[in-house]
Design a protein around this motif. Structure first.
Motif, PDB file in Angstrom:
ATOM      1  N   GLY A  32       0.836  -1.209   0.000  1.00 42.91           N
ATOM      2  CA  GLY A  32       0.000   0.000   0.000  1.00 42.91           C
ATOM      3  C   GLY A  32       0.866   1.252   0.000  1.00 42.91           C
ATOM      4  O   GLY A  32       2.064   1.201  -0.298  1.00 42.91           O
ATOM      5  N   ASP A  33       0.238   2.383   0.341  1.00 42.31           N
ATOM      6  CA  ASP A  33       0.897   3.679   0.206  1.00 42.31           C
ATOM      7  C   ASP A  33       2.156   3.762   1.062  1.00 42.31           C
ATOM      8  O   ASP A  33       2.089   3.662   2.284  1.00 42.31           O
ATOM      9  CB  ASP A  33      -0.061   4.800   0.609  1.00 42.31           C
ATOM     10  CG  ASP A  33      -1.335   4.771  -0.199  1.00 42.31           C
ATOM     11  OD1 ASP A  33      -1.242   4.863  -1.431  1.00 42.31           O
ATOM     12  OD2 ASP A  33      -2.429   4.655   0.395  1.00 42.31           O
ATOM     13  N   VAL A  35       5.087   5.688   2.871  1.00 42.33           N
ATOM     14  CA  VAL A  35       5.234   7.043   3.430  1.00 42.33           C
ATOM     15  C   VAL A  35       6.654   7.315   3.935  1.00 42.33           C
ATOM     16  O   VAL A  35       6.984   8.457   4.253  1.00 42.33           O
ATOM     17  CB  VAL A  35       4.223   7.282   4.571  1.00 42.33           C
ATOM     18  CG1 VAL A  35       2.791   7.219   4.037  1.00 42.33           C
ATOM     19  CG2 VAL A  35       4.411   6.290   5.711  1.00 42.33           C
ATOM     20  N   VAL A  58       1.435   3.473   5.580  1.00 47.91           N
ATOM     21  CA  VAL A  58       0.689   4.111   6.666  1.00 47.91           C
ATOM     22  C   VAL A  58       0.556   3.128   7.823  1.00 47.91           C
ATOM     23  O   VAL A  58       0.702   3.495   8.991  1.00 47.91           O
ATOM     24  CB  VAL A  58      -0.712   4.551   6.180  1.00 47.91           C
ATOM     25  CG1 VAL A  58      -1.506   5.173   7.328  1.00 47.91           C
ATOM     26  CG2 VAL A  58      -0.606   5.544   5.038  1.00 47.91           C
ATOM     27  N   LYS A  59       0.332   1.868   7.498  1.00 48.80           N
ATOM     28  CA  LYS A  59      -0.025   0.867   8.507  1.00 48.80           C
ATOM     29  C   LYS A  59       1.153   0.178   9.166  1.00 48.80           C
ATOM     30  O   LYS A  59       1.077  -0.192  10.328  1.00 48.80           O
ATOM     31  CB  LYS A  59      -0.904  -0.214   7.856  1.00 48.80           C
ATOM     32  CG  LYS A  59      -2.339   0.187   7.672  1.00 48.80           C
ATOM     33  CD  LYS A  59      -3.077   0.377   9.000  1.00 48.80           C
ATOM     34  CE  LYS A  59      -3.277  -0.936   9.760  1.00 48.80           C
ATOM     35  NZ  LYS A  59      -3.766  -0.654  11.120  1.00 48.80           N
TER      36      LYS A  59
ATOM     37  N   GLN B  38      -8.460  -2.163   3.518  1.00 51.79           N
ATOM     38  CA  GLN B  38      -8.489  -1.071   2.542  1.00 51.79           C
ATOM     39  C   GLN B  38      -9.214  -1.565   1.298  1.00 51.79           C
ATOM     40  O   GLN B  38      -9.534  -2.745   1.167  1.00 51.79           O
ATOM     41  CB  GLN B  38      -7.073  -0.630   2.174  1.00 51.79           C
ATOM     42  CG  GLN B  38      -6.253  -1.729   1.481  1.00 51.79           C
ATOM     43  CD  GLN B  38      -4.946  -1.221   0.934  1.00 51.79           C
ATOM     44  OE1 GLN B  38      -3.958  -1.158   1.630  1.00 51.79           O
ATOM     45  NE2 GLN B  38      -4.927  -0.854  -0.346  1.00 51.79           N
ATOM     46  N   SER B  41      -8.407   1.989  -3.715  1.00 52.76           N
ATOM     47  CA  SER B  41      -7.833   3.341  -3.681  1.00 52.76           C
ATOM     48  C   SER B  41      -6.730   3.481  -2.637  1.00 52.76           C
ATOM     49  O   SER B  41      -5.881   4.358  -2.744  1.00 52.76           O
ATOM     50  CB  SER B  41      -8.923   4.384  -3.471  1.00 52.76           C
ATOM     51  OG  SER B  41      -9.875   3.928  -2.558  1.00 52.76           O
ATOM     52  N   GLY B  42      -6.730   2.648  -1.612  1.00 49.07           N
ATOM     53  CA  GLY B  42      -5.633   2.650  -0.645  1.00 49.07           C
ATOM     54  C   GLY B  42      -5.894   3.537   0.563  1.00 49.07           C
ATOM     55  O   GLY B  42      -6.754   4.416   0.556  1.00 49.07           O
ATOM     56  N   VAL B  43      -5.111   3.283   1.612  1.00 47.18           N
ATOM     57  CA  VAL B  43      -5.336   3.923   2.911  1.00 47.18           C
ATOM     58  C   VAL B  43      -5.239   5.451   2.825  1.00 47.18           C
ATOM     59  O   VAL B  43      -6.077   6.165   3.372  1.00 47.18           O
ATOM     60  CB  VAL B  43      -4.335   3.383   3.962  1.00 47.18           C
ATOM     61  CG1 VAL B  43      -4.488   4.116   5.294  1.00 47.18           C
ATOM     62  CG2 VAL B  43      -4.525   1.883   4.171  1.00 47.18           C
ATOM     63  N   LEU B  44      -4.238   5.969   2.121  1.00 44.01           N
ATOM     64  CA  LEU B  44      -4.042   7.422   2.056  1.00 44.01           C
ATOM     65  C   LEU B  44      -5.247   8.115   1.443  1.00 44.01           C
ATOM     66  O   LEU B  44      -5.781   9.081   2.008  1.00 44.01           O
ATOM     67  CB  LEU B  44      -2.797   7.763   1.228  1.00 44.01           C
ATOM     68  CG  LEU B  44      -1.449   7.780   1.932  1.00 44.01           C
ATOM     69  CD1 LEU B  44      -0.359   8.148   0.938  1.00 44.01           C
ATOM     70  CD2 LEU B  44      -1.439   8.784   3.084  1.00 44.01           C
ATOM     71  N   LYS B  45      -5.672   7.646   0.286  1.00 46.65           N
ATOM     72  CA  LYS B  45      -6.809   8.278  -0.409  1.00 46.65           C
ATOM     73  C   LYS B  45      -8.093   8.126   0.413  1.00 46.65           C
ATOM     74  O   LYS B  45      -8.903   9.054   0.495  1.00 46.65           O
ATOM     75  CB  LYS B  45      -7.006   7.672  -1.804  1.00 46.65           C
ATOM     76  CG  LYS B  45      -6.000   8.152  -2.840  1.00 46.65           C
ATOM     77  CD  LYS B  45      -6.471   7.812  -4.261  1.00 46.65           C
ATOM     78  CE  LYS B  45      -5.477   8.311  -5.296  1.00 46.65           C
ATOM     79  NZ  LYS B  45      -4.249   7.464  -5.350  1.00 46.65           N
ATOM     80  N   GLY B 238      -7.798   0.310   7.863  1.00 48.75           N
ATOM     81  CA  GLY B 238      -6.500   0.975   7.868  1.00 48.75           C
ATOM     82  C   GLY B 238      -6.664   2.472   8.062  1.00 48.75           C
ATOM     83  O   GLY B 238      -6.041   3.081   8.946  1.00 48.75           O
ATOM     84  N   PRO B 340      -1.905  11.015   7.565  1.00 47.60           N
ATOM     85  CA  PRO B 340      -2.017  11.520   6.185  1.00 47.60           C
ATOM     86  C   PRO B 340      -2.475  12.976   6.093  1.00 47.60           C
ATOM     87  O   PRO B 340      -2.030  13.702   5.210  1.00 47.60           O
ATOM     88  CB  PRO B 340      -3.047  10.578   5.549  1.00 47.60           C
ATOM     89  CG  PRO B 340      -2.898   9.309   6.313  1.00 47.60           C
ATOM     90  CD  PRO B 340      -2.636   9.746   7.730  1.00 47.60           C
TER      91      PRO B 340
END
Lengths: 121, 387
Positions: A32-33, A35, A58-59, B38, B41-45, B238, B340
């Motif tokens: 995932g994203d 950071v 993030v997680k 999630q 689109s994912g956790v950030l979005k 998430g 975020p």
């Protein structure tokens, strides 16, 4: 130029005595994203299978292991400012570090692209 | 890359399980349930969309319990529940909801929960991982006065964000008039007709929003209808975690547990004067002899916000030190990650009062390095409740 893969979802681009190492697109999609990325220090002697870098979503934080033994020649400082490059271009601009290959025989246990694709299928 | 491989336990499914799969949810075990961490689109979005629009969360893993007074008087159920929590439940008016804590004899916390007064009974929402123990606790201590009914055939969703009210208004016209912590039965209309829901104006993201309890059989239809609204995005656990951390809210089992008291956890605000020393119904809950003196004397540790000064997230379990070189930890990070909305790492943890002053600096050990963190006020992101 040869690209090899590990079962831990790292790729190695082999050019002469140098290996450029990153994580695969499959790996970034699972994480995932991203950071934050922590990279090894230039000059560090990495042994095969020891923790070389950390990528954090993030997680969670995930270790990146040295796929082979070698000395860190260069790290990708662009990832400090833009860790999300790992998500957008894992196989290219988001390389993590470059190693001087200590023992080419270690490359023998790695996978080619077809084998890696089968591994992640 | 390290990958977690764990034994797959038998997981329960919420009434929205098929919907999560159909919408690309990535399901993971959570509190004994197969839950979306999630979506595509994912956790950030998902996180940022909840702060800007409206996010829809499945929180059906949580327990929903009706506490019905045998006398028919809801005040009797409220008085009975006050045997187990240090909150003023008697003062919760019909149509209102309050945050509460189940305490143990040592002054620690068995769970945190929401208590709503539905006029003729109390409606409780408890944590998924604690719901079986909470039910047993209620049965053991309140069965003389109340019947305890676990509402297992209901889903629970949270619609959170600045556009939650305008979205829900289309299906439930009275929703926008509700204030923060209003709660009660409401009809929510979808194409097929009206659904008897319980709606509260609350949530756990720091945003304005609603929690909606839905009969299981109609949950998918209602949620699909809400998700058809262009302002609404499905959001996984998430982003729920990163949102609640930014909001400075405790996660049971991490920031609070059986060893943390309300005063240590900085939850004094949740204990009304009527239940404190000198109040009309002071004490009378488990651990009162430990908890009440702490209101005057303080506690030996306190939950604080922490802002790492660098970019590296400092995560749960990281030991905290008074300086960069000391070898004895003074505290621990209980939640930590990346915020975020702040584009920066944030954390919370426990420190001795001497080190808990806002603005002070402590150090965390992260992979062998000492990283500085500033003790910070919470919430990290201002709350947006409609009071």
């Amino acid at each position: 130029m040869t690209v090899l893969y590990t079962t831990d979802h790292e790729w190695l681009r082999i050019e002469g005595d140098t290996a450029t190492i990153g994580i695969t697109d499959h790996a970034q999609s699972q994480l995932g994203d991203i950071v934050f990325v922590e990279l090894p220090k230039v000059g560090r002697q990495l042994k095969k299978a020891e923790t070389a870098a950390v990528v954090e979503s993030v997680k969670a934080a995930s270790d990146v292991y040295a796929p082979i033994t070698g000395e860190v020649l260069e790290v990708n400082d662009a990832l400090s400012a833009e860790p999300a490059l790992v998500n957008s271009d894992a196989d290219g601009k988001a390389w993590l570090f470059k190693l001087r290959i200590a023992d080419k025989s270690e490359l023998g246990g790695l996978m080619n692209e077809a084998a890696y694709k089968a591994h992640t299928a | 890359m390290s990958t977690d491989v764990s034994e797959a336990p038998v997981l329960q499914r919420t009434p929205l399980h098929a919907l999560h799969l159909a919408r690309g949810g990535r399901l993971v075990p959570f509190a004994g349930h197969d839950m979306p961490v999630q979506y595509a689109s994912g956790v950030l979005k998902e996180h940022l969309h909840t702060r800007a629009g409206a996010g829809l969360f499945d929180v059906s893993h949580m327990g929903q319990i009706a506490l019905r007074p045998k006398s028919g008087k809801v005040g009797d159920a409220a008085l009975a529940l006050e045997r187990l929590v240090p909150q003023d439940i008697v003062a919760v008016a019909p149509g209102r909801q309050r945050y509460a804590l189940f305490t143990n004899a040592a002054g620690g916390l068995l769970d945190d929960l929401m208590v709503a007064n539905f006029g003729d009974h109390l409606f409780l929402v408890v944590n998924g991982a604690c719901k079986a123990a909470d039910e047993a606790h209620l049965r053991e201590h309140l069965s003389d006065v109340c019947t305890i009914e676990v509402l297992a055939d209901r889903a629970l969703v949270a619609l959170q964000g600045p556009k939650a009210a305008s979205v829900l208004a289309k299906a439930c016209p009275e929703a926008p008039a509700m204030r923060f912590m209003d709660a009660g039965p409401h009809q929510v209309r979808i194409a097929g007709g009206a659904i008897a829901c319980f709606v509260s104006r609350s949530g756990y993201t720091g945003e304005d929003g609603f929690e909606i309890s839905i009969p299981a059989a109609q949950a998918e239809a209602l949620v699909s209808g809400l998700l058809d609204d262009p302002d609404v995005m499905p959001v996984g656990l998430g982003a729920r975690d990163s949102l609640r951390l930014e909001a400075g809210l405790c996660l049971y089992g991490h920031d609070i547990d059986a060893t943390t008291t309300p005063v240590e956890a900085a939850l004094e605000w949740s204990v009304q004067k009527s239940r404190r020393s000198g109040g009309a119904r002071a004490g009378g809950f488990p651990g009162a002899n430990v908890i009440l003196p702490q209101f005057e004397q303080g506690a030996s540790r306190r939950r604080v916000g922490l802002r790492p000064e660098g970019r590296a997230p400092v995560r749960e379990g990281a030991p905290l030190f008074a300086d960069a070189s000391s070898s004895d930890p003074i505290g621990t990070v209980t939640s930590g990650g990346f915020g975020p909305s702040l584009n920066a790492p944030i954390a919370m943890g426990y420190l001795p009062p001497l080190h808990a002053a806002i603005g002070g600096t402590v150090f965390a050990d992260v992979r062998g390095q000492r990283l500085p963190l500033r003790v910070s006020e919470m919430p990290f992101v201002p709350h947006n409740y409609k009071r």
